[in-house]
Motif scaffolding. Sequence first.
Motif, PDB file in Angstrom:
ATOM      1  N   ILE A 228       0.836  -1.209   0.000  1.00  7.57           N
ATOM      2  CA  ILE A 228       0.000   0.000   0.000  1.00  7.57           C
ATOM      3  C   ILE A 228       0.873   1.262   0.000  1.00  7.57           C
ATOM      4  O   ILE A 228       0.492   2.281  -0.582  1.00  7.57           O
ATOM      5  CB  ILE A 228      -1.014   0.014   1.175  1.00  7.57           C
ATOM      6  N   THR A 231       2.107   1.555  -3.675  1.00  9.23           N
ATOM      7  CA  THR A 231       1.034   2.023  -4.555  1.00  9.23           C
ATOM      8  C   THR A 231       0.802   3.516  -4.396  1.00  9.23           C
ATOM      9  O   THR A 231       0.678   4.261  -5.379  1.00  9.23           O
ATOM     10  CB  THR A 231      -0.277   1.273  -4.246  1.00  9.23           C
ATOM     11  N   SER A 389      -5.340  -1.745  -3.216  1.00 11.11           N
ATOM     12  CA  SER A 389      -4.800  -1.311  -1.923  1.00 11.11           C
ATOM     13  C   SER A 389      -5.910  -1.077  -0.904  1.00 11.11           C
ATOM     14  O   SER A 389      -5.726  -1.329   0.288  1.00 11.11           O
ATOM     15  CB  SER A 389      -3.976  -0.032  -2.106  1.00 11.11           C
TER      16      SER A 389
END
Length: 413
Positions: A228, A231, A389
């Motif tokens: 995450i 991303t 995510s």
Amino acid sequence: MKNRWLIALSAIGIHICIGSVYAWSVLTKPIMAQMGFSLQETTWTFSIAILFLGLSAGFLGTFVEKNGPRISGLTATAFFGIGMFGTALALHLQSLILLYICYGVIGGIGLGIGYITPVSTLVKYFPKRRGFATGLAIMGFGFASLIAGPIMQILVSNFGLVTNFIILGCAYILIMGASSLYLAPPPKEFVEKYLPTTVKTSNSMVEIKQYSVAEATRDWKFYALWWIFFTNITCGIGLLAVASPMAQEVVHMSPIAAASMVGVIGLINGFGRIAWSSVSDYIGRRNTYILFFLIEIFAFYALANTTEAFFFQLLVLIIVSCYGGGFSCMPAYLSDLFGTKQLSAIHGRILTAWGMAGIAGPLLLSFIRETTQSYALCLYVFAFLFIISFIIAIILKIKTTKKEKLISSKTIA
């Protein structure tokens, strides 16, 4: 016991210096004009620096934990200072390879050590507001380009590129050196009394396990956070790389208006870091990241479909605030899940995602843009990545909440 606000000021001092890397674009055209390098050759210098920031933070986090913030800070000062002076030499000799080595590799190592050194120290001085503490330091990194950019422009126009790096190198060594010398962990008694070993749940206080870096990197939660983080940076840095030309092409903003928007982006990037990290102290890091991704899914999708300048700028600024907040909330999130015992080392491992994203984001966006002759598809791809995510962040929240409830029920029993 040192004054914790002066510790915070020292952390900001280090981050404002190393954060000047984000002002590299100010030097791009002067370097191209004077050295004869291409745009791609010049921008690779920045990408290499970000790559080595992530790699050095990942592999030297244990060095920071072992030697403490003062020695680590001085080490970062030495690497970053030598990188600046070496860059001046590279430009004097008109050597692209030496530029990559000095600014990209040596300076990048200074960036990585300098980034993680003050964060874990500052967290320990603000045990009840860890999000706010990390936001303070990392806010300095976000604001750095606003300070360094104009200074670089003045120095280059009046003294030239080579002298610019010599002057900045001297200034950074003084500021980072003084900041590093003041850094120190809080006394053991303070740590034992105030640093949380438990986290509050609805039923009771749950003990926080103090993970070593080896234990953390064997835990699935670490890799969920890595993804995450990767991303958020990939999509954010990809957008930042083309914010000005995209504004001019998509919503037909003038070059001056687009440049003004980039300046505001710097402000929002800095303020977003302290604002979101402070909010996370109240709503929790898990909920904050879920909120980030929910906002960014809709913002990137809307950005791909907007043709109005006001809404374009509004959406970009919302995305940038979440991008900055993702940086500042991560150290506190790591301390929530893995404790503070080896926070620098664990945070360093997570920062390898930044090194990868610094290359992946601009490359992905430029590839899709050149292939499709449009920014829209790339923005849809970014929105899709945030959907993934978002799901991972929800799973992370559910799984860790269940574990807390299980420990809590055992504690009550």
